[in-house]
Design a protein around this motif. Structure first.
Motif, PDB file in Angstrom:
ATOM      1  N   TYR A 192       2.798  -9.425  11.763  1.00 26.77           N
ATOM      2  CA  TYR A 192       1.723  -8.523  11.345  1.00 26.77           C
ATOM      3  C   TYR A 192       2.314  -6.885  11.009  1.00 26.77           C
ATOM      4  O   TYR A 192       1.684  -6.375  10.342  1.00 26.77           O
ATOM      5  CB  TYR A 192       0.968  -8.400  12.586  1.00 26.77           C
ATOM      6  N   ASP A 250       2.758   1.443  11.555  1.00 23.71           N
ATOM      7  CA  ASP A 250       1.464   0.886  12.180  1.00 23.71           C
ATOM      8  C   ASP A 250       0.886   1.931  13.213  1.00 23.71           C
ATOM      9  O   ASP A 250      -0.242   2.267  13.188  1.00 23.71           O
ATOM     10  CB  ASP A 250       1.659  -0.567  12.743  1.00 23.71           C
ATOM     11  N   GLU A 262       4.478  -3.847  10.176  1.00 20.24           N
ATOM     12  CA  GLU A 262       5.395  -3.218   8.873  1.00 20.24           C
ATOM     13  C   GLU A 262       6.973  -3.116   9.466  1.00 20.24           C
ATOM     14  O   GLU A 262       7.068  -3.288  10.714  1.00 20.24           O
ATOM     15  CB  GLU A 262       4.993  -1.885   8.745  1.00 20.24           C
ATOM     16  N   GLY A 296      -6.668  -9.147   8.717  1.00 20.83           N
ATOM     17  CA  GLY A 296      -6.153  -7.848   8.238  1.00 20.83           C
ATOM     18  C   GLY A 296      -4.716  -8.138   7.881  1.00 20.83           C
ATOM     19  O   GLY A 296      -4.234  -7.299   7.379  1.00 20.83           O
ATOM     20  N   LYS A 344       0.858  -1.258   0.130  1.00 22.53           N
ATOM     21  CA  LYS A 344      -0.196   0.029  -0.164  1.00 22.53           C
ATOM     22  C   LYS A 344       0.930   1.320  -0.010  1.00 22.53           C
ATOM     23  O   LYS A 344       0.619   2.242  -0.495  1.00 22.53           O
ATOM     24  CB  LYS A 344      -1.006   0.175   1.085  1.00 22.53           C
ATOM     25  N   LYS A 384      -3.522   3.052   3.332  1.00 21.83           N
ATOM     26  CA  LYS A 384      -4.582   2.168   2.871  1.00 21.83           C
ATOM     27  C   LYS A 384      -5.928   3.137   2.471  1.00 21.83           C
ATOM     28  O   LYS A 384      -6.642   2.835   1.627  1.00 21.83           O
ATOM     29  CB  LYS A 384      -5.139   1.098   3.818  1.00 21.83           C
ATOM     30  N   GLY A 444      -4.107  -4.022  11.228  1.00 23.87           N
ATOM     31  CA  GLY A 444      -4.062  -5.092  12.290  1.00 23.87           C
ATOM     32  C   GLY A 444      -3.360  -5.081  13.481  1.00 23.87           C
ATOM     33  O   GLY A 444      -3.884  -5.333  14.693  1.00 23.87           O
ATOM     34  N   THR A 445      -2.165  -4.445  13.351  1.00 22.65           N
ATOM     35  CA  THR A 445      -1.286  -4.409  14.344  1.00 22.65           C
ATOM     36  C   THR A 445      -1.786  -3.288  15.322  1.00 22.65           C
ATOM     37  O   THR A 445      -1.635  -3.859  16.578  1.00 22.65           O
ATOM     38  CB  THR A 445       0.097  -3.937  13.770  1.00 22.65           C
TER      39      THR A 445
HETATM   40  N1  HSE Z   1       1.122  -4.038   9.273  1.00 18.36           N
HETATM   41  C1  HSE Z   1       0.056  -4.129   8.431  1.00 18.36           C
HETATM   42  C2  HSE Z   1      -1.008  -4.288   9.640  1.00 18.36           C
HETATM   43  C3  HSE Z   1      -0.009  -5.540   7.737  1.00 18.36           C
HETATM   44  O1  HSE Z   1      -0.963  -4.455  10.696  1.00 18.36           O
HETATM   45  O2  HSE Z   1      -2.232  -4.060   9.455  1.00 18.36           O
HETATM   46  C4  HSE Z   1      -1.382  -5.556   6.961  1.00 18.36           C
HETATM   47  O3  HSE Z   1      -1.554  -4.461   5.715  1.00 18.36           O
END
Ligand code: HSE
Ligand code: NAP
Length: 451
Positions: free
Chosen positions: A188, A196, A190, A300, A105, A205, A160-161
């Motif tokens: 999860y 995050d 980055e 996610g 993204k 996003k 998600g993080t």
């Molecule tokens: N680091 C991102 C998150 C991974 O936690 O959502 C998913 O795009």
């Protein structure tokens, strides 16, 4: 069965998941596609480090440009992350006539216009379902499922993080740093986890969601962006006392005057479906004129959920290749379908226009007259208090937490008031501002050009 050779740029968490999913579901994918997908090469930084992926080492390369130029490779899947060299490599693959799939993204938020334009010129596809909400098929829902409708608002949890961190802090009382380390270990987060927790990943996003929903070309800097770092377990407990759960939200809405986009943690009513979206789950509520509200929820982040979206894109893109079409005896989709079509941009609204209730936590000296000073400034800015709680100072001399929940107020007035309050000698630290997300905040008709 024919084989479609594919190149992977990156073989980390997501790349390893792609390799595993293709191996595990090879027969089913072959039956659906009429061809088998083979990872012919994977580009990495270090070909010798231990990996989760079960790919023959002979297929690893440290020359991603050569992979993009390889005439045998039909599709390039970019799962390396970051803006560069991902942008350059995607453009090289597109220039070489390859369809591309990406989970990145960051590169699409910053260079999407250039990449989509290059793909349209080269008549190849760019698929990016995994770039927004991992395995949750929100891009398809917006691009295809809702193609006939006029979208008014997209609002949800897209990182998600940060959802994982806030959930663990709320439910288990675990400290922020410990839960962030767990999110990193689980794959999860980055590469730079501040993306995050500071809301940057969610802004990336949201640019993609807003582009599909409203045709706007948002720069990440045009989005109001607050992260989750300043939130303490005490805030989460106090929010619960008011009947709320704190969630990391990304919201873009078009009220007919323009689009307002924001990323910030917010207090969500406990009965709201977003409140029960926990851990690494993502959820998006879409409000559209004809359908009304629809809710999309799924995992996610993480290796296998994200791989599901990448491989689904890969299958979709391969359907357009003659190898698959010949076997299936049917025409593929019209080529190209390179992401959102061009559309006149909607104007952007000033985030200062936002109106909602606010949760304000002041770190105030615990002595007579302090509350009066704070409430006077709020009153002068026409900010009306709905509820107020003071937690006593934890130790003599340390500040007390004074939490105010306001009636609906304008963001710009609240910010002006806090700028004054935070300069009062009785205030020890900058005030924490959290917005309260009410249900059904979208009002009014939304005329205008939509995708
Ligand atoms: N680091 C991102 C998150 C991974 O936690 O959502 C998913 O795009
Ligand atoms: P990762 O584990 O850090 O893996 C990145 C991979 O790219 C590694 O294999 C790395 O090589 C390779 N790489 C990076 N820079 C490179 C370069 N310059 N040249 C060659 N190879 C390079 O990242 P990830 O978690 O898989 O995420 C990949 C992408 O998917 C990112 O865009 C991320 O935002 C996105 N995404 C991730 C998730 C998730 O849950 N993790 C979910 C959705 C989307 P080495 O292994 O040799 O270091």
């Amino acid at each position: 069965m024919r084989t479609i050779p594919v190149g992977l740029l990156g073989l980390g968490n997501v790349g390893a998941g792609v390799v595993r999913l293709l191996a595990d579901n090879d027969a089913a994918i072959g039956a659906r596609l009429g061809a088998s997908i083979e990872i012919r090469a994977a580009a990495v930084r270090d070909a010798h480090k231990p990996r989760q992926a079960t790919l023959d080492r002979a297929r690893l390369t440290t020359d991603p440009a050569a992979l993009c130029a390889d005439p045998e490779i039909r599709v390039v899947v970019e799962v390396m992350g970051g803006a560069e060299p991902a942008r350059t490599l995607l453009l090289q693959a597109i220039a070489a006539g390859k369809h591309v799939v990406t989970a990145n993204k960051h590169v699409l938020a910053e260079h999407g216009d250039e990449i989509f334009a290059a793909a349209a010129a080269a008549r190849v596809n760019v698929y990016y379902e995994a770039a927004v909400c991992g395995g949750l098929p929100i891009i398809r829902a917006l691009r295809e499922g809702l193609a006939s409708d006029r979208i008014q608002e997209v609002a949800g949890i897209v990182n998600g993080t940060s959802n994982f961190i806030l959930t663990a802090m709320t439910d288990e009382g675990r400290p922020f740093d410990e839960v962030l380390r767990a999110a990193q270990a689980a794959g999860y987060a980055e590469a730079d986890p501040s993306f995050d927790v500071d809301g940057i990943d969610a802004c990336h996003k949201l640019t993609l969601l807003a582009r599909l929903s409203f045709g706007v070309r948002l720069r990440p800097g045009q989005i109001l962006c607050d992260g989750i770092r300043p939130i303490t377990p005490a805030d989460l407990a106090l929010a619960a006392r008011f009947g709320y759960v704190v969630k990391p939200l990304a919201i873009a809405d078009d009220d007919g005057q323009g689009v307002l986009a924001r990323v910030h943690p917010a207090l969500v009513p406990a009965r709201d479906p977003l409140a029960s979206c926990a851990g690494t789950m993502n959820a998006i509520k879409v409000t559209s004129a004809a359908l009304g509200q629809s809710l999309y929820q799924g995992r996610g982040a993480g290796m296998m959920p994200t791989a599901v979206a990448v491989v689904a894109d890969l299958i979709e893109v391969c359907r357009d290749l003659p190898e698959a079409r010949a076997v299936r005896g049917a025409a593929g989709r019209a080529v190209p379908a390179p992401g959102p079509p061009p559309s006149p941009s909607r104007p952007l609204r000033d985030p200062g226009d936002l109106e909602c209730r606010y949760y304000l936590r002041f770190a105030a000296a615990d002595r007579p007259g302090v509350l009066a000073q704070v409430t006077r400034v709020l009153g002068e800015h026409e900010i009306s208090i709905w509820q107020l709680i003071q937690e006593g100072a934890p130790a003599p001399g340390s500040p007390a937490a004074v939490v105010v929940v306001t009636h609906p107020a304008r963001e710009r007035r609240v910010r002006s008031a806090l700028a004054l309050i935070d300069r009062l000698p009785v205030i020890a630290h900058p005030t924490l501002l959290l917005r309260i997300q009410a249900q059904g905040q979208v009002t009014g008709a939304c005329p205008g050009v939509m995708l």
